[in-house]
Design a protein around this motif. Structure first.
Motif, PDB file in Angstrom:
ATOM      1  N   SER A 142      -3.817   9.562 -71.120  1.00  0.00           N
ATOM      2  CA  SER A 142      -4.393   8.243 -70.857  1.00  0.00           C
ATOM      3  C   SER A 142      -3.775   7.660 -69.600  1.00  0.00           C
ATOM      4  CB  SER A 142      -4.151   7.304 -72.045  1.00  0.00           C
ATOM      5  OG  SER A 142      -2.772   7.102 -72.227  1.00  0.00           O
ATOM      6  N   ARG A 143      -4.529   6.747 -69.001  1.00  0.00           N
ATOM      7  CA  ARG A 143      -4.074   6.050 -67.797  1.00  0.00           C
ATOM      8  C   ARG A 143      -4.442   4.583 -67.918  1.00  0.00           C
ATOM      9  NH1 ARG A 143      -5.465  10.156 -63.214  1.00  0.00           N
ATOM     10  NH2 ARG A 143      -3.384  11.006 -63.143  1.00  0.00           N
ATOM     11  N   LEU A 144      -3.558   3.736 -67.442  1.00  0.00           N
ATOM     12  CA  LEU A 144      -3.805   2.298 -67.479  1.00  0.00           C
ATOM     13  C   LEU A 144      -3.304   1.706 -66.166  1.00  0.00           C
ATOM     14  CD1 LEU A 144      -4.650  -0.243 -69.080  1.00  0.00           C
ATOM     15  CD2 LEU A 144      -2.316  -0.322 -69.974  1.00  0.00           C
ATOM     16  N   ALA A 145      -4.199   1.185 -65.360  1.00  0.00           N
ATOM     17  CA  ALA A 145      -3.831   0.581 -64.077  1.00  0.00           C
ATOM     18  C   ALA A 145      -3.786  -0.937 -64.226  1.00  0.00           C
ATOM     19  CB  ALA A 145      -4.835   0.976 -63.006  1.00  0.00           C
ATOM     20  N   ARG A 146      -2.792  -1.544 -63.635  1.00  0.00           N
ATOM     21  CA  ARG A 146      -2.631  -2.993 -63.689  1.00  0.00           C
ATOM     22  C   ARG A 146      -2.175  -3.502 -62.323  1.00  0.00           C
ATOM     23  NH1 ARG A 146      -5.472  -3.217 -67.469  1.00  0.00           N
ATOM     24  NH2 ARG A 146      -4.873  -3.579 -69.602  1.00  0.00           N
ATOM     25  N   SER A 147      -2.405  -4.785 -62.097  1.00  0.00           N
ATOM     26  CA  SER A 147      -1.889  -5.431 -60.894  1.00  0.00           C
ATOM     27  C   SER A 147      -1.504  -6.857 -61.256  1.00  0.00           C
ATOM     28  CB  SER A 147      -2.924  -5.416 -59.769  1.00  0.00           C
ATOM     29  OG  SER A 147      -4.034  -6.195 -60.107  1.00  0.00           O
ATOM     30  N   LEU A 148      -0.606  -7.422 -60.475  1.00  0.00           N
ATOM     31  CA  LEU A 148      -0.211  -8.811 -60.661  1.00  0.00           C
ATOM     32  C   LEU A 148       0.133  -9.409 -59.316  1.00  0.00           C
ATOM     33  CD1 LEU A 148       3.209  -9.108 -60.611  1.00  0.00           C
ATOM     34  CD2 LEU A 148       2.862  -7.697 -62.618  1.00  0.00           C
ATOM     35  N   TRP A 149       0.063 -10.724 -59.265  1.00  0.00           N
ATOM     36  CA  TRP A 149       0.393 -11.450 -58.043  1.00  0.00           C
ATOM     37  C   TRP A 149       1.763 -12.080 -58.199  1.00  0.00           C
ATOM     38  CZ3 TRP A 149      -2.479 -11.272 -53.693  1.00  0.00           C
ATOM     39  CH2 TRP A 149      -3.775 -10.788 -53.805  1.00  0.00           C
ATOM     40  N   ILE A 150       2.566 -12.019 -57.155  1.00  0.00           N
ATOM     41  CA  ILE A 150       3.891 -12.643 -57.158  1.00  0.00           C
ATOM     42  C   ILE A 150       3.960 -13.576 -55.958  1.00  0.00           C
ATOM     43  CG2 ILE A 150       6.369 -12.271 -56.926  1.00  0.00           C
ATOM     44  CD1 ILE A 150       5.978  -9.563 -58.249  1.00  0.00           C
ATOM     45  N   GLN A 151       4.338 -14.821 -56.227  1.00  0.00           N
ATOM     46  CA  GLN A 151       4.495 -15.785 -55.146  1.00  0.00           C
ATOM     47  C   GLN A 151       5.969 -16.056 -54.947  1.00  0.00           C
ATOM     48  OE1 GLN A 151       2.463 -19.523 -55.561  1.00  0.00           O
ATOM     49  NE2 GLN A 151       2.666 -19.965 -53.396  1.00  0.00           N
ATOM     50  N   ASN A 152       6.397 -15.963 -53.710  1.00  0.00           N
ATOM     51  CA  ASN A 152       7.790 -16.228 -53.371  1.00  0.00           C
ATOM     52  C   ASN A 152       7.956 -17.711 -53.098  1.00  0.00           C
ATOM     53  OD1 ASN A 152      10.455 -15.686 -52.729  1.00  0.00           O
ATOM     54  ND2 ASN A 152      10.001 -15.480 -50.570  1.00  0.00           N
ATOM     55  N   ARG A 153       8.851 -18.337 -53.837  1.00  0.00           N
ATOM     56  CA  ARG A 153       9.118 -19.760 -53.641  1.00  0.00           C
ATOM     57  C   ARG A 153      10.594 -19.929 -53.327  1.00  0.00           C
ATOM     58  NH1 ARG A 153       5.423 -21.904 -58.506  1.00  0.00           N
ATOM     59  NH2 ARG A 153       3.476 -21.589 -57.427  1.00  0.00           N
ATOM     60  N   LEU A 203       9.877  -3.932 -62.843  1.00  0.00           N
ATOM     61  CA  LEU A 203       9.461  -3.990 -61.448  1.00  0.00           C
ATOM     62  C   LEU A 203      10.557  -4.660 -60.635  1.00  0.00           C
ATOM     63  CD1 LEU A 203       5.784  -5.188 -61.915  1.00  0.00           C
ATOM     64  CD2 LEU A 203       6.586  -2.871 -61.518  1.00  0.00           C
ATOM     65  N   ASP A 204      10.928  -4.052 -59.537  1.00  0.00           N
ATOM     66  CA  ASP A 204      11.927  -4.616 -58.643  1.00  0.00           C
ATOM     67  C   ASP A 204      11.218  -4.980 -57.345  1.00  0.00           C
ATOM     68  OD1 ASP A 204      14.182  -5.407 -57.349  1.00  0.00           O
ATOM     69  OD2 ASP A 204      15.046  -3.406 -57.149  1.00  0.00           O
ATOM     70  N   VAL A 205      10.921  -6.264 -57.185  1.00  0.00           N
ATOM     71  CA  VAL A 205      10.194  -6.735 -56.011  1.00  0.00           C
ATOM     72  C   VAL A 205      11.188  -7.407 -55.072  1.00  0.00           C
ATOM     73  CG1 VAL A 205       8.332  -8.216 -55.202  1.00  0.00           C
ATOM     74  CG2 VAL A 205       8.125  -7.053 -57.394  1.00  0.00           C
ATOM     75  N   VAL A 222       2.082 -11.943 -52.815  1.00  0.00           N
ATOM     76  CA  VAL A 222       2.008 -10.489 -52.719  1.00  0.00           C
ATOM     77  C   VAL A 222       1.366  -9.935 -53.983  1.00  0.00           C
ATOM     78  CG1 VAL A 222       3.381  -8.368 -52.638  1.00  0.00           C
ATOM     79  CG2 VAL A 222       4.037 -10.308 -51.227  1.00  0.00           C
ATOM     80  N   ARG A 223       0.499  -8.958 -53.810  1.00  0.00           N
ATOM     81  CA  ARG A 223      -0.121  -8.295 -54.966  1.00  0.00           C
ATOM     82  C   ARG A 223       0.631  -6.992 -55.229  1.00  0.00           C
ATOM     83  NH1 ARG A 223      -6.460  -6.983 -55.926  1.00  0.00           N
ATOM     84  NH2 ARG A 223      -6.185  -5.992 -57.937  1.00  0.00           N
ATOM     85  N   VAL A 224       1.075  -6.812 -56.460  1.00  0.00           N
ATOM     86  CA  VAL A 224       1.795  -5.608 -56.873  1.00  0.00           C
ATOM     87  C   VAL A 224       0.868  -4.816 -57.793  1.00  0.00           C
ATOM     88  CG1 VAL A 224       3.809  -4.717 -58.100  1.00  0.00           C
ATOM     89  CG2 VAL A 224       4.004  -6.807 -56.743  1.00  0.00           C
ATOM     90  N   GLU A 225       0.670  -3.541 -57.472  1.00  0.00           N
ATOM     91  CA  GLU A 225      -0.192  -2.685 -58.279  1.00  0.00           C
ATOM     92  C   GLU A 225       0.642  -1.553 -58.867  1.00  0.00           C
ATOM     93  OE1 GLU A 225      -3.704  -1.407 -56.236  1.00  0.00           O
ATOM     94  OE2 GLU A 225      -3.977  -3.359 -55.295  1.00  0.00           O
ATOM     95  N   PHE A 226       0.360  -1.197 -60.121  1.00  0.00           N
ATOM     96  CA  PHE A 226       1.067  -0.096 -60.754  1.00  0.00           C
ATOM     97  C   PHE A 226       0.162   0.562 -61.790  1.00  0.00           C
ATOM     98  CE2 PHE A 226       2.159  -4.138 -62.650  1.00  0.00           C
ATOM     99  CZ  PHE A 226       2.012  -3.938 -64.012  1.00  0.00           C
ATOM    100  N   GLU A 227       0.549   1.755 -62.208  1.00  0.00           N
ATOM    101  CA  GLU A 227      -0.274   2.517 -63.139  1.00  0.00           C
ATOM    102  C   GLU A 227       0.615   3.190 -64.171  1.00  0.00           C
ATOM    103  OE1 GLU A 227      -3.738   5.046 -61.811  1.00  0.00           O
ATOM    104  OE2 GLU A 227      -2.334   6.602 -62.445  1.00  0.00           O
ATOM    105  N   PHE A 228       0.206   3.138 -65.437  1.00  0.00           N
ATOM    106  CA  PHE A 228       0.876   3.835 -66.524  1.00  0.00           C
ATOM    107  C   PHE A 228       0.085   5.101 -66.835  1.00  0.00           C
ATOM    108  CE2 PHE A 228       1.799  -0.666 -67.335  1.00  0.00           C
ATOM    109  CZ  PHE A 228       3.182  -0.624 -67.404  1.00  0.00           C
ATOM    110  N   SER A 229       0.786   6.182 -67.039  1.00  0.00           N
ATOM    111  CA  SER A 229       0.133   7.432 -67.437  1.00  0.00           C
ATOM    112  C   SER A 229       0.865   8.029 -68.617  1.00  0.00           C
ATOM    113  CB  SER A 229       0.141   8.451 -66.295  1.00  0.00           C
ATOM    114  OG  SER A 229      -0.588   7.968 -65.204  1.00  0.00           O
ATOM    115  N   SER A 230       0.114   8.572 -69.555  1.00  0.00           N
ATOM    116  CA  SER A 230       0.683   9.265 -70.700  1.00  0.00           C
ATOM    117  C   SER A 230       0.496  10.760 -70.478  1.00  0.00           C
ATOM    118  CB  SER A 230      -0.026   8.808 -71.975  1.00  0.00           C
ATOM    119  OG  SER A 230       0.419   9.578 -73.066  1.00  0.00           O
TER     120      SER A 230
END
Length: 155
Positions: free
Chosen positions: A36-47, A7-9, A20-28
């Motif tokens: 198959s599909r797998l959705a994920r999200s993560l939070w990134i805090q800028n400091r 991921l390049d944020v 910031v919340r980053v959302e992405f999805e993996f698909s086979s």
């Protein structure tokens, strides 16, 4: 089968301390069919600052030396200076120590400070007030930002 995603944020476009919340999805896929599909999200805090948790200090003839990388958000350009006159050294109880502390901060022309610039700390200690195992905090300012660097006298 192993997969890797990078991921390049762009944290420069984020405000200081923003979240910031980053959302992405993996698909086979195989021949156009989604298996198959797998959705994920993560939070990134800028400091704006990152620094080592503890800098190891090595004994020198008349003091202590240490090296670390300092990352400062949104600072680019040449910066080479020694910060000594506003550097304060304190022990774990917060007591100010009467030791001269110097920081040498070196960045190449156009180097991005978010990646990290090489820093050196030198604590003059001719009376040997610091002993092995002592933890001290060095505080200084650079470009109007306060930086605290925790150091331990190792050997």
């Amino acid at each position: 089968m192993n997969s890797k995603i990078e991921l390049d944020v762009d944290t420069k476009s984020m405000g200081s301390e923003s979240l910031v919340r980053v959302e992405f999805e993996f698909s086979s896929l195989e021949r156009g069919v989604v298996h198959s599909r797998l959705a994920r999200s993560l939070w990134i805090q800028n400091r704006p600052f990152t620094k080592p948790k503890v800098v190891a200090l090595l004994r020198d003839a008349d003091g202590w030396l240490g090296e670390f990388k300092l990352c400062v958000n949104a600072m680019v350009g040449r910066q080479q200076e020694t910060v000594a006159n506003d550097a304060v050294l304190s022990d774990e109880s917060g007591k100010i120590l009467p030791l001269r502390t110097q920081f040498e901060i070196n960045a190449a022309e156009g180097q991005d400070w978010t990646v990290g610039v090489d820093c050196k700390i030198r604590i003059d200690d001719p009376k040997q007030l610091l002993n092995r195992g002592n933890v001290v905090t060095a505080t200084f300012t650079i470009r109007g930002k306060i930086v605290h660097v925790k150091c331990i006298a190792t050997r």
